[in-house]
Design a protein around this motif. Structure first.
Motif, PDB file in Angstrom:
ATOM      1  N   HIS A  80     -29.953  31.358  12.744  1.00 51.53           N
ATOM      2  CA  HIS A  80     -30.062  32.276  11.624  1.00 51.53           C
ATOM      3  C   HIS A  80     -30.430  33.705  12.025  1.00 51.53           C
ATOM      4  N   THR A  81     -30.809  33.924  13.284  1.00 55.02           N
ATOM      5  CA  THR A  81     -31.066  35.279  13.762  1.00 55.02           C
ATOM      6  C   THR A  81     -30.996  35.296  15.282  1.00 55.02           C
ATOM      7  N   GLU A  82     -30.793  36.493  15.832  1.00 56.38           N
ATOM      8  CA  GLU A  82     -30.798  36.642  17.281  1.00 56.38           C
ATOM      9  C   GLU A  82     -31.910  37.571  17.743  1.00 56.38           C
ATOM     10  N   HIS A  83     -32.796  37.942  16.826  1.00 59.32           N
ATOM     11  CA  HIS A  83     -33.895  38.860  17.146  1.00 59.32           C
ATOM     12  C   HIS A  83     -35.245  38.198  16.936  1.00 59.32           C
ATOM     13  N   PRO A  84     -36.157  38.266  17.820  1.00 57.39           N
ATOM     14  CA  PRO A  84     -36.044  38.867  19.148  1.00 57.39           C
ATOM     15  C   PRO A  84     -35.340  37.935  20.133  1.00 57.39           C
ATOM     16  N   ILE A  85     -35.098  36.704  19.730  1.00 64.12           N
ATOM     17  CA  ILE A  85     -34.418  35.699  20.538  1.00 64.12           C
ATOM     18  C   ILE A  85     -33.614  34.845  19.566  1.00 64.12           C
ATOM     19  N   ASP A  86     -32.568  34.161  20.035  1.00 62.57           N
ATOM     20  CA  ASP A  86     -31.777  33.304  19.144  1.00 62.57           C
ATOM     21  C   ASP A  86     -32.677  32.234  18.540  1.00 62.57           C
ATOM     22  N   GLN A  87     -32.794  32.262  17.211  1.00 61.13           N
ATOM     23  CA  GLN A  87     -33.640  31.308  16.509  1.00 61.13           C
ATOM     24  C   GLN A  87     -32.783  30.408  15.641  1.00 61.13           C
ATOM     25  N   ASN A  88     -33.153  29.140  15.621  1.00 63.30           N
ATOM     26  CA  ASN A  88     -32.380  28.114  14.947  1.00 63.30           C
ATOM     27  C   ASN A  88     -33.289  27.219  14.113  1.00 63.30           C
ATOM     28  N   VAL A  89     -32.676  26.533  13.156  1.00 66.43           N
ATOM     29  CA  VAL A  89     -33.339  25.432  12.456  1.00 66.43           C
ATOM     30  C   VAL A  89     -32.409  24.233  12.545  1.00 66.43           C
ATOM     31  N   ALA A  90     -32.995  23.047  12.549  1.00 71.70           N
ATOM     32  CA  ALA A  90     -32.207  21.820  12.581  1.00 71.70           C
ATOM     33  C   ALA A  90     -32.492  21.023  11.309  1.00 71.70           C
ATOM     34  N   ASP A  91     -31.463  20.427  10.761  1.00 69.62           N
ATOM     35  CA  ASP A  91     -31.560  19.677   9.516  1.00 69.62           C
ATOM     36  C   ASP A  91     -31.967  18.226   9.792  1.00 69.62           C
ATOM     37  N   PHE A  92     -33.215  18.067  10.219  1.00 69.22           N
ATOM     38  CA  PHE A  92     -33.795  16.751  10.476  1.00 69.22           C
ATOM     39  C   PHE A  92     -35.198  16.741   9.881  1.00 69.22           C
ATOM     40  N   ALA A  93     -35.648  15.584   9.446  1.00 68.10           N
ATOM     41  CA  ALA A  93     -36.954  15.467   8.797  1.00 68.10           C
ATOM     42  C   ALA A  93     -38.110  15.660   9.765  1.00 68.10           C
ATOM     43  N   SER A  94     -37.889  15.323  11.035  1.00 67.08           N
ATOM     44  CA  SER A  94     -38.967  15.418  12.022  1.00 67.08           C
ATOM     45  C   SER A  94     -38.373  15.518  13.423  1.00 67.08           C
ATOM     46  N   LYS A  95     -39.229  15.899  14.372  1.00 68.77           N
ATOM     47  CA  LYS A  95     -38.786  15.946  15.764  1.00 68.77           C
ATOM     48  C   LYS A  95     -38.373  14.552  16.228  1.00 68.77           C
ATOM     49  N   GLU A  96     -39.106  13.533  15.776  1.00 66.44           N
ATOM     50  CA  GLU A  96     -38.741  12.158  16.152  1.00 66.44           C
ATOM     51  C   GLU A  96     -37.373  11.773  15.594  1.00 66.44           C
TER      52      GLU A  96
END
Length: 184
Positions: free
Chosen positions: A160-176
């Protein structure tokens, strides 16, 4: 939504992992470039407990060779995600839609136990893609509100942005849940 970043040789090996669930690392490009920092960058993410992914920047032509180069030179381990970055090259060319599909299928054939994703921007997805084939999942770049890319297709990760670094979100309920999906 889970937070994550993607890094390449342009970033250091001591990036912040605070609040991150996943990190993608650029591994290779074409048939001649290997990110010299990829092992150290992946190690940093692993030590922080992040799910790790690696990506290959796709050039047109020699798809089987590029796929073999990627899986051979990539510092991946069992359970890591693999992705292809499909966009314009530095000289303005791009792999065709058919080449993108061939590369995804070849990486999946070479690494059948890994999830293989397609990374592209919204313009490529809407204007260049003709098959909607994204391997095991779509990682879409669209610089709008996190988790709200302007596409109708099912996506797994949103840059969703490249500032200050490429930032992302993932469509998962948890890291597990992400980790379980990556290894299933």
């Amino acid at each position: 939504m889970l937070r994550g970043i993607d890094v390449s040789s342009h970033q250091s090996t001591d990036f912040s992992t605070e609040g991150l669930s996943f990190v993608f690392v650029k591994a290779t490009e074409g048939r001649s470039y290997v990110n010299p920092k990829q092992s150290a960058q992946a190690s940093r993410a692993r030590k922080a407990g992040c799910v790790v992914g690696f990506y290959h920047f796709l050039w047109p032509g020699n798809l089987a060779d590029q796929a073999q180069y990627f899986v051979r030179e990539c510092a991946s381990k069992e359970g890591d995600l693999l992705a292809v970055d499909w966009e314009n090259t530095g000289n303005g060319t791009r792999a065709s839609n058919a080449e993108k599909d061939t590369f995804l299928r070849e990486v999946k054939r070479l690494r059948p136990t890994h999830r293989v994703l397609l990374y592209c921007n919204r313009t490529f997805w809407l204007n260049h893609d003709t098959t909607s084939y994204a391997g095991d999942g779509l990682w879409i770049a669209d610089y709008v509100a996190a988790g709200k890319p302007r596409i109708k297709a099912k996506w797994r990760i949103h840059q969703h942005t490249e500032h200050p670094i490429d930032q992302n979100v993932a469509d998962f309920a948890s890291k597990e849940a992400l980790r379980t999906w990556a290894t299933s």
